[in-house]
Design a protein around this motif. Structure first.
Motif, short mmCIF file in Angstrom:
data_model
loop_
_atom_site.label_atom_id
_atom_site.label_comp_id
_atom_site.label_asym_id
_atom_site.label_seq_id
_atom_site.Cartn_x
_atom_site.Cartn_y
_atom_site.Cartn_z
N PHE A 4 6.43 2.69 -2.85
CA PHE A 4 5.93 2.31 -1.53
C PHE A 4 5.44 3.58 -0.86
O PHE A 4 5.70 4.69 -1.32
N GLU A 5 4.71 3.41 0.23
CA GLU A 5 4.17 4.55 0.95
C GLU A 5 4.38 4.33 2.44
O GLU A 5 4.30 3.19 2.92
N ILE A 6 4.63 5.40 3.15
CA ILE A 6 4.70 5.35 4.61
C ILE A 6 3.61 6.28 5.12
O ILE A 6 3.61 7.47 4.80
N SER A 7 2.68 5.72 5.88
CA SER A 7 1.57 6.49 6.42
C SER A 7 1.57 6.29 7.93
O SER A 7 1.28 5.19 8.41
N GLY A 8 1.92 7.34 8.67
CA GLY A 8 2.06 7.19 10.11
C GLY A 8 3.18 6.21 10.39
O GLY A 8 4.29 6.38 9.92
N ASP A 9 2.87 5.16 11.15
CA ASP A 9 3.85 4.13 11.46
C ASP A 9 3.69 2.89 10.59
O ASP A 9 4.25 1.84 10.88
N GLU A 10 2.94 3.01 9.51
CA GLU A 10 2.65 1.85 8.67
C GLU A 10 3.36 1.98 7.32
O GLU A 10 3.30 3.01 6.67
N ILE A 11 4.03 0.92 6.94
CA ILE A 11 4.65 0.83 5.62
C ILE A 11 3.67 0.12 4.71
O ILE A 11 3.25 -1.00 4.99
N ILE A 12 3.30 0.77 3.62
CA ILE A 12 2.30 0.23 2.71
C ILE A 12 2.98 -0.16 1.40
O ILE A 12 3.56 0.68 0.72
N LEU A 13 2.89 -1.44 1.09
CA LEU A 13 3.57 -1.98 -0.09
C LEU A 13 2.62 -2.34 -1.22
O LEU A 13 2.99 -3.04 -2.15
N ASP A 14 1.39 -1.86 -1.16
CA ASP A 14 0.39 -2.19 -2.18
C ASP A 14 0.88 -1.87 -3.59
O ASP A 14 0.74 -2.68 -4.51
N SER A 15 1.46 -0.70 -3.77
CA SER A 15 1.94 -0.30 -5.10
C SER A 15 3.05 -1.21 -5.57
O SER A 15 3.11 -1.60 -6.75
N MET A 16 3.96 -1.58 -4.66
CA MET A 16 5.04 -2.49 -5.02
C MET A 16 4.47 -3.83 -5.47
O MET A 16 4.89 -4.39 -6.48
N ILE A 72 13.86 -2.03 -0.77
CA ILE A 72 14.06 -2.28 0.66
C ILE A 72 15.09 -1.30 1.23
O ILE A 72 14.88 -0.71 2.29
N ALA A 73 16.18 -1.09 0.52
CA ALA A 73 17.18 -0.13 0.99
C ALA A 73 16.60 1.28 1.04
O ALA A 73 16.78 2.00 2.03
N ASP A 74 15.87 1.68 0.02
CA ASP A 74 15.26 3.01 -0.01
C ASP A 74 14.25 3.18 1.12
O ASP A 74 14.18 4.24 1.75
N LEU A 75 13.49 2.15 1.36
CA LEU A 75 12.47 2.19 2.42
C LEU A 75 13.14 2.37 3.79
O LEU A 75 12.70 3.18 4.61
N ILE A 76 14.20 1.62 4.05
CA ILE A 76 14.91 1.72 5.32
C ILE A 76 15.47 3.13 5.50
O ILE A 76 15.35 3.72 6.59
#
Length: 159
Positions: free
Chosen positions: A55-67, A88-92
């Motif tokens: 997953f990617e976090i860019s600014g305030d956006e969580i991007i799940l395209d790769s997932m 989900i746990a890692d992202l949080i």
């Protein structure tokens, strides 16, 4: 292509809808009741699978395209469910570390015992304060309590 071209795509900030999406690839074509997707993913979880999806976090956006792309390629339902809950746990945790936030978690998704246990372990590992529902409803009614608490009480230790 449908997602990239925004054809019949509805924006959503609901974690439950993401669980529904992933559960579809684990065999849930239609839910019989609210929360069924989460329960099925929890039942499929294998604690020996430690990997997560990208997953990617860019600014305030969580991007799940790769997932999403990884899920589309994966055929093993147990791997999909396990890696998703780990993700989900890692992202949080990534968001909490990035913004130096304590975590207030509630709502239907956090009735998932495996997700909560993984989150508890990761918050201890990273020394992040975690607030779980104990005296408020663990379902979606608890979401607003965390939002209000975070807004009016900057000293989180009294929550």
């Amino acid at each position: 292509q449908i997602y990239k071209n925004n054809i019949n795509c509805v924006s959503s900030s609901s974690m439950g809808r993401i669980f529904d999406f992933v559960a579809y690839f684990c065999g849930v074509e239609k839910q019989s009741y609210e929360g069924e997707s989460g329960m099925i993913l929890e039942a499929l979880y294998n604690q020996d699978i430690k990997d997560s999806f990208l997953f990617e976090i860019s600014g305030d956006e969580i991007i799940l395209d790769s997932m999403i792309l990884e899920i589309l390629k994966e055929k093993d339902r147990v791997k999909i469910a396990s890696k998703f809950i780990n993700t989900i746990a890692d992202l949080i945790i990534e968001v909490a570390l990035r913004y130096k936030y304590p975590l207030f978690v509630s709502g239907g998704v956090f009735q998932n015992q495996i997700l909560c246990n993984r989150l508890c372990n990761l918050t201890k590992k990273h020394n992040i304060k975690l607030y779980l529902h104990h005296t408020i409803t663990p379902n979606d009614g608890g979401i607003s309590t965390g939002q209000i608490g975070a807004y009016i009480n900057k000293d989180y230790s009294t929550m």
